[in-house]
Motif scaffolding. Structure first.
Motif, PDB file in Angstrom:
ATOM      1  N   MET A 115      10.762  -2.464 -16.435  1.00 42.52           N
ATOM      2  CA  MET A 115       9.848  -3.240 -15.603  1.00 42.52           C
ATOM      3  C   MET A 115       9.070  -2.250 -14.761  1.00 42.52           C
ATOM      4  N   SER A 116       7.754  -2.406 -14.754  1.00 39.69           N
ATOM      5  CA  SER A 116       6.944  -1.445 -14.017  1.00 39.69           C
ATOM      6  C   SER A 116       7.215  -1.591 -12.518  1.00 39.69           C
ATOM      7  N   LEU A 117       6.878  -0.550 -11.783  1.00 34.78           N
ATOM      8  CA  LEU A 117       7.070  -0.578 -10.334  1.00 34.78           C
ATOM      9  C   LEU A 117       6.264  -1.724  -9.725  1.00 34.78           C
ATOM     10  N   THR A 118       5.051  -1.893 -10.213  1.00 29.77           N
ATOM     11  CA  THR A 118       4.179  -2.952  -9.672  1.00 29.77           C
ATOM     12  C   THR A 118       4.822  -4.326  -9.881  1.00 29.77           C
ATOM     13  N   GLU A 119       5.317  -4.533 -11.090  1.00 25.52           N
ATOM     14  CA  GLU A 119       5.918  -5.833 -11.386  1.00 25.52           C
ATOM     15  C   GLU A 119       7.184  -6.054 -10.546  1.00 25.52           C
ATOM     16  N   ALA A 120       8.000  -4.989 -10.457  1.00 25.88           N
ATOM     17  CA  ALA A 120       9.226  -5.101  -9.657  1.00 25.88           C
ATOM     18  C   ALA A 120       8.876  -5.382  -8.203  1.00 25.88           C
ATOM     19  N   PHE A 121       7.831  -4.719  -7.726  1.00 23.62           N
ATOM     20  CA  PHE A 121       7.423  -4.926  -6.338  1.00 23.62           C
ATOM     21  C   PHE A 121       6.958  -6.363  -6.136  1.00 23.62           C
ATOM     22  N   GLU A 122       6.124  -6.825  -7.056  1.00 21.39           N
ATOM     23  CA  GLU A 122       5.604  -8.197  -6.922  1.00 21.39           C
ATOM     24  C   GLU A 122       6.732  -9.229  -6.932  1.00 21.39           C
ATOM     25  N   ARG A 123       7.719  -8.978  -7.760  1.00 20.49           N
ATOM     26  CA  ARG A 123       8.801  -9.959  -7.879  1.00 20.49           C
ATOM     27  C   ARG A 123       9.797  -9.908  -6.722  1.00 20.49           C
ATOM     28  N   TYR A 124      10.133  -8.695  -6.304  1.00 21.95           N
ATOM     29  CA  TYR A 124      11.285  -8.578  -5.419  1.00 21.95           C
ATOM     30  C   TYR A 124      11.000  -8.040  -4.011  1.00 21.95           C
ATOM     31  N   SER A 125       9.757  -7.700  -3.722  1.00 22.77           N
ATOM     32  CA  SER A 125       9.496  -7.087  -2.413  1.00 22.77           C
ATOM     33  C   SER A 125       9.806  -8.037  -1.259  1.00 22.77           C
ATOM     34  N   ASP A 126       9.442  -9.325  -1.402  1.00 20.62           N
ATOM     35  CA  ASP A 126       9.719 -10.276  -0.323  1.00 20.62           C
ATOM     36  C   ASP A 126      11.219 -10.395  -0.091  1.00 20.62           C
ATOM     37  N   MET A 127      11.942 -10.546  -1.186  1.00 21.94           N
ATOM     38  CA  MET A 127      13.391 -10.720  -1.088  1.00 21.94           C
ATOM     39  C   MET A 127      14.039  -9.496  -0.429  1.00 21.94           C
ATOM     40  N   LEU A 128      13.616  -8.309  -0.881  1.00 21.55           N
ATOM     41  CA  LEU A 128      14.224  -7.089  -0.326  1.00 21.55           C
ATOM     42  C   LEU A 128      13.812  -6.887   1.128  1.00 21.55           C
ATOM     43  N   VAL A 150       0.850  -1.205   0.000  1.00 25.26           N
ATOM     44  CA  VAL A 150       0.000   0.000   0.000  1.00 25.26           C
ATOM     45  C   VAL A 150       0.877   1.243   0.000  1.00 25.26           C
ATOM     46  N   LYS A 151       1.922   1.212   0.856  1.00 24.28           N
ATOM     47  CA  LYS A 151       2.806   2.378   0.972  1.00 24.28           C
ATOM     48  C   LYS A 151       3.553   2.656  -0.344  1.00 24.28           C
ATOM     49  N   VAL A 152       3.985   1.559  -0.990  1.00 19.84           N
ATOM     50  CA  VAL A 152       4.808   1.743  -2.200  1.00 19.84           C
ATOM     51  C   VAL A 152       3.954   2.002  -3.437  1.00 19.84           C
ATOM     52  N   LEU A 153       2.942   1.159  -3.621  1.00 17.55           N
ATOM     53  CA  LEU A 153       2.193   1.228  -4.885  1.00 17.55           C
ATOM     54  C   LEU A 153       1.105   2.299  -4.892  1.00 17.55           C
ATOM     55  N   ASN A 154       0.595   2.644  -3.729  1.00 14.06           N
ATOM     56  CA  ASN A 154      -0.446   3.690  -3.687  1.00 14.06           C
ATOM     57  C   ASN A 154       0.132   5.050  -3.342  1.00 14.06           C
ATOM     58  N   ARG A 155       1.430   5.103  -3.395  1.00 17.35           N
ATOM     59  CA  ARG A 155       2.082   6.375  -3.063  1.00 17.35           C
ATOM     60  C   ARG A 155       1.811   7.380  -4.176  1.00 17.35           C
ATOM     61  N   LYS A 156       1.345   8.545  -3.753  1.00 22.57           N
ATOM     62  CA  LYS A 156       1.093   9.595  -4.746  1.00 22.57           C
ATOM     63  C   LYS A 156       2.425  10.150  -5.215  1.00 22.57           C
ATOM     64  N   PRO A 157       2.556  10.337  -6.512  1.00 25.91           N
ATOM     65  CA  PRO A 157       3.818  10.928  -6.979  1.00 25.91           C
ATOM     66  C   PRO A 157       4.005  12.305  -6.378  1.00 25.91           C
ATOM     67  N   GLN A 158       5.138  12.466  -5.760  1.00 24.34           N
ATOM     68  CA  GLN A 158       5.374  13.748  -5.080  1.00 24.34           C
ATOM     69  C   GLN A 158       6.207  14.655  -5.947  1.00 24.34           C
ATOM     70  N   CYS A 193      12.803  -0.624   2.348  1.00 25.47           N
ATOM     71  CA  CYS A 193      12.174  -1.171   1.134  1.00 25.47           C
ATOM     72  C   CYS A 193      11.403  -0.085   0.379  1.00 25.47           C
ATOM     73  N   GLN A 194      10.677   0.695   1.144  1.00 21.48           N
ATOM     74  CA  GLN A 194       9.905   1.780   0.517  1.00 21.48           C
ATOM     75  C   GLN A 194      10.835   2.703  -0.258  1.00 21.48           C
ATOM     76  N   ASP A 195      11.930   3.029   0.393  1.00 23.32           N
ATOM     77  CA  ASP A 195      12.904   3.922  -0.234  1.00 23.32           C
ATOM     78  C   ASP A 195      13.496   3.311  -1.505  1.00 23.32           C
ATOM     79  N   VAL A 196      13.774   2.012  -1.440  1.00 25.88           N
ATOM     80  CA  VAL A 196      14.352   1.325  -2.607  1.00 25.88           C
ATOM     81  C   VAL A 196      13.388   1.395  -3.793  1.00 25.88           C
ATOM     82  N   PHE A 197      12.118   1.151  -3.549  1.00 17.89           N
ATOM     83  CA  PHE A 197      11.156   1.154  -4.661  1.00 17.89           C
ATOM     84  C   PHE A 197      10.872   2.574  -5.167  1.00 17.89           C
TER      85      PHE A 197
END
Lengths: 154, 164
Positions: free
Chosen positions: B9-22, A21-29, B40-44
């Motif tokens: 690779m879209s952010l969503t796809e990258a997140f789905e693939r690598y979020s657990d690992m990271l 939610v935090k990463v994917l729903n983050r509004k572009p800042q 993790c948030q910062d990395v994505f």
């Protein structure tokens, strides 16, 4: 390797749901100005502020004898129209005679002044334009060959 | 002329693939949930803003790991106290209780290791990267990776011996 036994435990870690939610729903800042950018901008301003007066001090005012200046004999050419193009507020003084239409205050822009000269002392006719940065001296001279006046920066 | 092929690779796809690992990499490194999530948030976020051209999926994965490790190092540098994971804290990220206990033990063993030793241990033993791959991921020489692994192993053994 003792740590291998924890491999399964390690691999079974899953990212928490709220991370998505935090990463994917983050509004572009809108990218805020970073501290570095502010420092760079401040440095540029300081450089500009310090360099601009230097640039100004290198640029001279534009001073010309008007096209309508008397091109006749020196005896009747005692009134010389002088065109000044001043990019900064400046005062104008002359070593010989007086400037008609000039009250001694600072002037700026394109101005035409009439320089009343004393033809008895033609060897010392200078006009000085003074601003906050420098004084520029021009010397008026008469060319007998072609019967004309000219003014040149010293 | 040889044109380098780039992939996206879209952010969503990258997140789905690598979020657990990271996430597990960051959690194991920091032993703190909030820090791991922040890392993790910062990395994505950085990935979404990255202007870099990636050659393939492995290149993306390696880039994400490098950024994550660097972020974990930053967090570790600014942290003054030793972190401990509590089993209750990680119940939602690791389903099995036994594994959760083991994982807490692992973070305890790694807790006292310097960050650079944690890097090689996590990448080599837990993420399964070869020593050569670790050199590329960490930007250090082969001998440095081997040396770090050896010292890290010694420190871990010592710690396990102390705890009986």
């Amino acid at each position: 390797m003792a740590g291998y036994k924890y491999s399964d435990a390690y691999k079974s870690i899953k990212a928490p749901a709220d991370l998505a939610v935090k990463v994917l729903n983050r509004k572009p800042q809108k990218k805020a100005f970073s501290y570095k950018s502010l420092i760079s901008i401040a440095a540029c301003i300081i450089i500009l502020v310090s360099v601009f007066p230097m640039y100004l001090s290198f640029t001279d005012p534009d001073v010309n004898i008007s096209a309508s200046a008397p091109m006749t004999a020196r005896y009747i050419g005692t009134q010389i129209p002088v065109e000044l193009s001043l990019n900064r507020r400046s005062s104008v003084t002359v070593s010989n005679g007086s400037l008609e239409g000039y009250n001694g205050e600072d002037i700026k822009g394109s101005v035409t002044l009439i320089w009343n000269i004393n033809i008895e002392v033609l060897n010392d006719c200078t006009l000085t334009v003074t601003d906050d940065f420098k004084a520029t001296v021009y010397t008026l001279s008469y060319n007998e060959n072609n019967d004309s006046w000219s003014i040149n920066k010293n | 002329m040889d044109f380098q092929k780039h992939i996206q690779m879209s952010l969503t796809e990258a997140f789905e693939r690598y979020s657990d690992m990271l996430y597990r990499l960051a959690l194991t490194h920091t032993a703190n949930r909030e820090d791991a999530e922040d890392a993790c948030q910062d990395v994505f976020i950085r990935y979404s803003q990255a202007k870099q051209h990636f050659k393939d999926d492995e290149h993306i994965k390696a880039w994400l790991i490098r950024v994550c490790i660097n972020r974990c190092h930053d967090i570790s540098r600014h942290r003054k106290i030793r972190m401990h994971l509590d089993i209750d804290e990680i119940r939602d990220v690791i389903a099995d209780d036994t594994k959760a206990e083991e994982y807490v033990q692992l973070t305890e063993i790694l807790a006292d290791l310097p960050a650079k030793y944690k890097d090689v241990i996590i990448l080599h033993y837990y993420e399964g990267y070869s020593i050569e791959e670790c050199t590329r991921l960490l930007g250090i020489s082969l001998s440095a990776v081997k040396m770090r692994l050896m010292r890290a192993r010694d420190m871990m053994k010592e710690k396990l011996t102390e705890e009986g």
